[in-house]
Scaffold this motif. Sequence first.
Motif, short mmCIF file in Angstrom:
data_model
loop_
_atom_site.label_atom_id
_atom_site.label_comp_id
_atom_site.label_asym_id
_atom_site.label_seq_id
_atom_site.Cartn_x
_atom_site.Cartn_y
_atom_site.Cartn_z
N SER A 103 6.26 86.24 51.65
CA SER A 103 7.72 86.27 51.70
C SER A 103 8.30 85.34 50.64
CB SER A 103 8.24 85.85 53.09
OG SER A 103 7.78 84.56 53.42
N LEU A 104 9.45 85.73 50.12
CA LEU A 104 10.10 84.96 49.06
C LEU A 104 11.51 84.62 49.50
CD1 LEU A 104 9.76 85.66 45.28
CD2 LEU A 104 11.93 84.91 46.24
N TRP A 105 11.81 83.33 49.47
CA TRP A 105 13.12 82.82 49.87
C TRP A 105 13.82 82.24 48.66
CZ3 TRP A 105 14.43 82.14 55.32
CH2 TRP A 105 13.43 82.58 56.19
N LEU A 106 15.12 82.45 48.53
CA LEU A 106 15.89 81.90 47.42
C LEU A 106 17.03 81.02 47.95
CD1 LEU A 106 16.29 84.84 44.86
CD2 LEU A 106 14.61 82.98 44.86
N ILE A 107 17.27 79.93 47.23
CA ILE A 107 18.35 79.03 47.59
C ILE A 107 19.69 79.66 47.19
CG2 ILE A 107 19.38 76.77 47.15
CD1 ILE A 107 16.54 75.71 46.67
N ASP A 108 20.61 79.69 48.13
CA ASP A 108 21.95 80.24 47.89
C ASP A 108 22.93 79.08 47.78
OD1 ASP A 108 24.34 81.54 47.81
OD2 ASP A 108 24.12 82.60 49.72
N GLU A 109 23.39 78.81 46.57
CA GLU A 109 24.31 77.70 46.35
C GLU A 109 25.77 78.17 46.31
OE1 GLU A 109 22.89 75.85 42.77
OE2 GLU A 109 21.42 74.63 43.89
N SER A 110 25.98 79.44 46.66
CA SER A 110 27.35 79.95 46.68
C SER A 110 28.09 79.53 47.95
CB SER A 110 27.36 81.49 46.58
OG SER A 110 26.77 82.08 47.74
N VAL A 111 27.35 78.96 48.90
CA VAL A 111 27.96 78.47 50.14
C VAL A 111 27.76 76.95 50.19
CG1 VAL A 111 27.62 80.60 51.41
CG2 VAL A 111 25.82 78.89 51.42
N GLU B 31 9.68 76.81 40.96
CA GLU B 31 10.28 75.83 40.06
C GLU B 31 10.56 76.43 38.69
OE1 GLU B 31 8.68 71.48 41.49
OE2 GLU B 31 7.42 72.62 40.11
N VAL B 32 11.66 76.02 38.10
CA VAL B 32 11.97 76.40 36.72
C VAL B 32 11.65 75.22 35.82
CG1 VAL B 32 13.66 78.17 37.26
CG2 VAL B 32 14.38 75.80 37.19
N LYS B 33 11.86 75.38 34.52
CA LYS B 33 11.40 74.40 33.54
C LYS B 33 11.93 72.99 33.79
CE LYS B 33 10.57 77.61 29.74
NZ LYS B 33 10.95 78.01 28.36
N ASP B 34 13.17 72.88 34.26
CA ASP B 34 13.74 71.55 34.46
C ASP B 34 13.36 70.96 35.81
OD1 ASP B 34 15.14 73.21 36.07
OD2 ASP B 34 17.11 72.82 35.22
N LYS B 35 12.35 71.55 36.45
CA LYS B 35 11.81 71.08 37.73
C LYS B 35 12.74 71.34 38.91
CE LYS B 35 8.03 69.55 35.90
NZ LYS B 35 6.77 70.28 36.13
N ASN B 36 13.82 72.08 38.68
CA ASN B 36 14.69 72.47 39.79
C ASN B 36 14.00 73.56 40.60
OD1 ASN B 36 16.74 70.69 39.28
ND2 ASN B 36 17.92 72.12 38.04
N VAL B 37 14.14 73.49 41.91
CA VAL B 37 13.56 74.50 42.80
C VAL B 37 14.62 75.55 43.10
CG1 VAL B 37 12.63 74.91 45.11
CG2 VAL B 37 11.89 72.91 43.81
N VAL B 38 14.27 76.82 42.90
CA VAL B 38 15.21 77.91 43.16
C VAL B 38 14.84 78.68 44.43
CG1 VAL B 38 15.81 78.16 40.74
CG2 VAL B 38 13.95 79.54 41.69
N ALA C 75 7.39 83.70 38.87
CA ALA C 75 8.42 84.43 39.60
C ALA C 75 9.79 83.78 39.39
CB ALA C 75 8.09 84.47 41.09
N ALA C 76 9.81 82.45 39.40
CA ALA C 76 11.07 81.73 39.17
C ALA C 76 11.63 82.05 37.79
CB ALA C 76 10.85 80.23 39.32
N ALA C 77 10.73 82.13 36.81
CA ALA C 77 11.16 82.46 35.45
C ALA C 77 11.76 83.86 35.41
CB ALA C 77 9.98 82.36 34.49
#
Length: 238
Positions: free
Chosen positions: A50-58, A129-136, A164-166
């Motif tokens: 399963s793949l979960w994504l952070i939703d920052e729109s809320v 993780e993306v290049k800047d080490k932020n977790v998405v 996958a993050a990329a």
Amino acid sequence: MEIASQETHDKYIKALMDISRVITSDLYLEDILKLIVMVTAKVTGVEICSLWLIDESVSPPVIRLKATQALDPDYVQDRSLSMNEGVVGFVATNKNPLIIEDVLKEPNFKEKDMAKKLGLVSMVGVPLEVKDKNVVGVLNCFTSSPRVFTETEVNLIRTVANQAAAAIMNTELMVKTKVIQEELETRKLVEKAKEILMLRRNKSGEEAYHWIRKRSMDTRKSMRSVAEAILLSEELEP
């Protein structure tokens, strides 16, 4: 490297290649996420991925289940967790893999009833993780029998997750770019349509714009469609 380990390594390399292909594809994000979980489940031999994504729109942000290859309706239903909730939130906030040998004995695992129903035992969760080490987001893999994930397996799954993050970030950028391009094209068409109305009907630029907007609202068509119709009618004029 042992033969078994080499075979496992080769499978993961193939998975990375499959995911790499979608990074430059025109697939929508939903299709890409489904492909990622299907490929990951296949190469790892797990029961559910399963793949979960952070939703920052809320506010505050939440983490939502976005893709899984599981078929059980209880699992695929729309689900979201707070950033400090459950094992998914733990992986997302701590930015490190989490291995659980038995989810039913893990205090932070919140969905024990569903795990019992689906026969889930062990799991590994890794951050996207993306290049800047932020977790998405977070990628979770569940097995239907006890399993100790080796360091090599965890590292390979983490590499898949980062790939996958990329893909996700690239897709979002591509969508934003397309939206911007379409907006610019629409503005150009509306400007040309305004000029035609100004000449044909002796309207000011503001009056022409309001006419196009009102026509759009009355016909429930986009301003682009209205502008294109005006341009077409101009071309058909003798």
